[in-house]
Design an enzyme around this catalytic site. Structure first.
Site, short mmCIF file in Angstrom:
data_model
loop_
_atom_site.label_atom_id
_atom_site.label_comp_id
_atom_site.label_asym_id
_atom_site.label_seq_id
_atom_site.Cartn_x
_atom_site.Cartn_y
_atom_site.Cartn_z
N LYS A 29 0.83 -1.22 0.00
CA LYS A 29 0.00 0.00 0.00
C LYS A 29 0.86 1.26 0.00
O LYS A 29 0.64 2.18 -0.78
CB LYS A 29 -0.94 0.01 1.22
CG LYS A 29 -1.88 -1.18 1.30
CD LYS A 29 -2.81 -1.10 2.50
CE LYS A 29 -2.14 -1.16 3.85
NZ LYS A 29 -1.47 -2.46 4.14
N ARG A 84 -10.33 0.30 8.09
CA ARG A 84 -9.80 -1.02 8.43
C ARG A 84 -10.82 -1.88 9.15
O ARG A 84 -10.52 -3.03 9.47
CB ARG A 84 -8.61 -0.81 9.36
CG ARG A 84 -7.29 -1.25 8.77
CD ARG A 84 -6.25 -0.88 9.79
NE ARG A 84 -5.06 -1.62 9.63
CZ ARG A 84 -3.98 -1.13 9.04
NH1 ARG A 84 -3.97 0.07 8.53
NH2 ARG A 84 -2.89 -1.87 8.97
N ARG A 112 12.14 -5.10 4.84
CA ARG A 112 11.71 -3.69 4.79
C ARG A 112 12.59 -2.79 5.66
O ARG A 112 12.98 -3.13 6.77
CB ARG A 112 10.27 -3.55 5.27
CG ARG A 112 9.90 -2.06 5.40
CD ARG A 112 8.46 -1.76 5.45
NE ARG A 112 7.71 -2.53 6.40
CZ ARG A 112 6.39 -2.53 6.44
NH1 ARG A 112 5.71 -1.80 5.59
NH2 ARG A 112 5.76 -3.25 7.33
N ARG A 167 11.05 -1.22 11.18
CA ARG A 167 9.86 -0.81 11.93
C ARG A 167 9.67 -1.73 13.13
O ARG A 167 9.81 -2.95 13.00
CB ARG A 167 8.64 -0.90 11.00
CG ARG A 167 7.90 0.41 10.90
CD ARG A 167 6.90 0.39 9.78
NE ARG A 167 5.70 -0.35 10.10
CZ ARG A 167 4.62 -0.39 9.31
NH1 ARG A 167 4.63 0.29 8.18
NH2 ARG A 167 3.56 -1.09 9.66
N ARG A 179 -0.52 -9.19 13.22
CA ARG A 179 -1.08 -8.20 12.28
C ARG A 179 -1.82 -8.89 11.14
O ARG A 179 -2.89 -8.44 10.72
CB ARG A 179 0.05 -7.33 11.70
CG ARG A 179 0.53 -6.25 12.65
CD ARG A 179 1.88 -5.70 12.24
NE ARG A 179 1.86 -5.01 10.96
CZ ARG A 179 2.95 -4.75 10.24
NH1 ARG A 179 4.14 -5.13 10.67
NH2 ARG A 179 2.85 -4.11 9.11
#
Ligand code: AP5
Ligand code: MG
Length: 207
Positions: free
Chosen positions: A13, A88, A122, A152, A163
């Site tokens: 996203k 969400r 990431r 992160r 998640r």
């Protein structure tokens, strides 16, 4: 134009949002980015959000809906925006439709079992929020603003697992929600970044 980009954690996203907002001159509104910058600044909202984010859970709807109402009322949103990571839950989607109509909900379709390496690879910029991967960015420095890239906090394996479960139970129902409204545009999110971007452009150009 008012767009939503949706999909599982790690579906791309944020990556695709960069292209879309540049190409179509939209304001990028990422609830995740807003929450992280509040955490960094140590605001009340940031302190409240941290325990949920660290646990891979959603921040309560009333908090997020208040935040979005405030953001969408600001002047820069008049020219159009891209919502990334909002809505969400069905409650958030109902709240959004009470505020405004949207043109499309672009859904990045992914095989979530195959996404795990995206989290370990990431790297993000703590300053400007840029999200990249060690696969494409070999330097440890943000190509946009020069700060050191970091991992992160919620990309730890146990949080990622949670998640993804939270996505399945609370956010995936929005696929049917927007399908029923005739607004859903599915895009194969397992393609290369460039090919996903081309597919997304094709969808937007047909709106
Ligand atoms: P948020 O920040 O929105 O995180 P998320 O939805 O879990 O999604 P990510 O940002 O992890 O992934 P992405 O889809 O943006 O992928 P990216 O482009 O970075 O939310 C974080 C937390 O905040 C939530 O868990 C929740 O607690 C809270 N929150 C936020 N919004 C909320 C709301 N509305 N209500 C309640 N709580 C909320 O890509 C990932 C990696 O893959 C990158 O390294 C990238 O380079 C790479 N990549 C991207 N595309 C490709 C591709 N096509 N091929 C290969 N690699 C790719
Ligand atoms: Mg993101």
């Amino acid at each position: 134009m008012k767009l939503i980009i949706m999909g599982a954690p790690g579906s791309g996203k944020g990556t695709q949002s960069e292209f879309i907002v540049n190409d179509y001159k939209l304001v990028h509104i990422s609830t995740g980015d807003i929450l992280r910058s509040n955490m960094k600044a140590g605001t009340e909202l940031g302190k409240q959000a941290k325990s949920y984010i660290d646990a891979g859970q959603l921040v309560p709807d009333d908090v997020i809906i208040g935040l979005i109402k405030d953001r969408l009322s600001q002047d820069d949103c008049k020219a159009g925006y891209l919502l990334d990571g909002f809505p969400r839950t069905v409650e958030q989607a109902d709240a959004l439709s009470a505020i405004t109509e949207i043109d499309a909900a672009i859904n990045l379709v992914t095989d979530n079992e195959k996404l795990k390496t995206r989290f370990t690879d990431r790297r993000v910029c703590p300053e400007c929020g840029l999200s990249t991967s060690v696969k494409t960015c070999t330097s440890n420095v943000c190509p946009k603003c020069g700060k050191n890239l970091i991992i992160r906090d919620d990309d730890r394996e146990e949080v990622v697992t949670k998640r993804l479960q939270t996505y399945e139970s609370q956010t995936k129902p929005l696929v049917d929600y927007y399908k029923a409204k005739g607004l859903l545009k599915n895009v194969d999110g397992m393609q290369s970044v460039e090919n996903v971007a081309a597919s997304v452009r094709e969808v937007i150009n047909q709106l």
